[in-house]
Write a protein that holds these residues in place. Structure first.
Motif, PDB file in Angstrom:
ATOM      1  N   ILE A   1       0.844  -1.193   0.000  1.00  0.00           N
ATOM      2  CA  ILE A   1       0.000   0.000   0.000  1.00  0.00           C
ATOM      3  C   ILE A   1       0.877   1.240   0.000  1.00  0.00           C
ATOM      4  CG2 ILE A   1      -1.799   1.281   1.223  1.00  0.00           C
ATOM      5  CD1 ILE A   1      -2.586  -1.407   2.564  1.00  0.00           C
ATOM      6  N   ASP A   2       0.716   2.065  -1.029  1.00  0.00           N
ATOM      7  CA  ASP A   2       1.429   3.345  -1.122  1.00  0.00           C
ATOM      8  C   ASP A   2       0.593   4.261  -1.993  1.00  0.00           C
ATOM      9  OD1 ASP A   2       3.208   5.424  -1.058  1.00  0.00           O
ATOM     10  OD2 ASP A   2       4.700   4.482  -2.365  1.00  0.00           O
ATOM     11  N   ALA A   3      -0.481   4.773  -1.427  1.00  0.00           N
ATOM     12  CA  ALA A   3      -1.459   5.544  -2.190  1.00  0.00           C
ATOM     13  C   ALA A   3      -1.911   6.741  -1.347  1.00  0.00           C
ATOM     14  CB  ALA A   3      -2.630   4.638  -2.577  1.00  0.00           C
ATOM     15  N   ASP A   4      -3.115   7.251  -1.624  1.00  0.00           N
ATOM     16  CA  ASP A   4      -3.636   8.381  -0.852  1.00  0.00           C
ATOM     17  C   ASP A   4      -3.718   7.995   0.614  1.00  0.00           C
ATOM     18  OD1 ASP A   4      -5.786   6.657  -2.075  1.00  0.00           O
ATOM     19  OD2 ASP A   4      -7.003   7.769  -0.622  1.00  0.00           O
ATOM     20  N   LYS A   5      -3.159   8.822   1.460  1.00  0.00           N
ATOM     21  CA  LYS A   5      -2.955   8.435   2.856  1.00  0.00           C
ATOM     22  C   LYS A   5      -4.267   8.335   3.637  1.00  0.00           C
ATOM     23  CE  LYS A   5       1.151   8.536   1.465  1.00  0.00           C
ATOM     24  NZ  LYS A   5       1.612   7.301   0.796  1.00  0.00           N
ATOM     25  N   THR A   6      -5.244   9.154   3.310  1.00  0.00           N
ATOM     26  CA  THR A   6      -6.512   9.072   4.034  1.00  0.00           C
ATOM     27  C   THR A   6      -7.263   7.786   3.713  1.00  0.00           C
ATOM     28  OG1 THR A   6      -7.595  10.387   2.316  1.00  0.00           O
ATOM     29  CG2 THR A   6      -6.767  11.574   4.249  1.00  0.00           C
ATOM     30  N   GLY A   7      -6.885   7.108   2.641  1.00  0.00           N
ATOM     31  CA  GLY A   7      -7.531   5.853   2.293  1.00  0.00           C
ATOM     32  C   GLY A   7      -6.926   4.635   2.960  1.00  0.00           C
TER      33      GLY A   7
END
Length: 217
Positions: free
Chosen positions: A136-142
């Motif tokens: 996982i390395d995406a939008d942090k709020t998600g």
């Protein structure tokens, strides 16, 4: 109980850099990204090498990545795939998805990687379980929501890895000073540590990662 942690100063950093072995295709991509506004989002060799090792250690048959960017981390993980292994990588930004696919083609790994375009929260529910590893390395709020999908999708004994969980130290600020991203990452790390289906450790690799093994239901 020992509580010392080694600070990574310039000398230690240079020592670690001297031990890194960056594949030619990834080094070429990094050179292309020199000076780009989002150059800092490239996967650090320390983390890239760790991802390759983890993919190999889990068998490397099916890998899930949430957040493709331009393909650096997927390329590192592709080096650890078993024969016939595949990576499903999810990217919401069409321009980044295009750039990643061009890079995968140049690197000769396009046949092992499928780029799923669109929001991760729309793609993840349709995927079938049985992944060996989820990164996982995406939008942090998600992140908190992505964790629950990862627990469903990764097989028992497989791994869930998440990047940027220390967010340059901002997760350690007082709660009212953290901001949305830091608050979400602090919540994510706590959920990963406390989750009944996971055993989790937090590592100070790069900007911090969580490394979790999935337990049987």
């Amino acid at each position: 109980m020992a509580d010392e942690r080694l600070a990574i100063d310039a000398a230690i950093g240079a020592h670690l850099d001297g031990l890194s072995r960056v594949p030619d295709e990834i080094a070429a991509l990094a050179h292309e990204m020199d000076g780009a506004p989002d150059e800092r989002m490239m996967t650090h060799p320390d983390l890239g090498a760790l991802l390759e090792v983890l993919v190999r250690s889990t068998g490397g048959r099916r890998v899930l990545e949430v957040g493709t960017f331009v393909g650096t981390s997927a390329a590192w993980m592709a080096r650890g795939l078993a024969a016939g292994g595949r990576i499903d990588t999810l990217e919401a930004d069409p321009a980044r998805a295009d750039a990643a696919e061009r890079f995968f083609a140049r690197a000769g790994i396009a046949g092992a990687i499928t780029v799923h375009r669109g929001r991760a929260d729309a793609t993840l529910p349709a995927l079938s379980p049985g992944y060996d590893l989820c990164y996982i390395d995406a939008d942090k709020t998600g992140y908190p929501a992505y964790l629950e999908h990862a627990v469903r999708l990764v097989r028992p004994g497989g791994l869930v890895v998440a990047d940027n969980v220390l967010l340059s130290g901002r997760v350690a600020l007082p709660e009212d000073e953290r901001g949305a991203d830091a608050a979400a990452l602090a919540d994510f790390s706590r959920r990963a540590v406390d989750h009944p289906r996971l055993r989790t450790t937090v590592l100070t690799v790069g900007d911090g990662i969580t490394l979790s093994v999935v337990l049987p239901a």
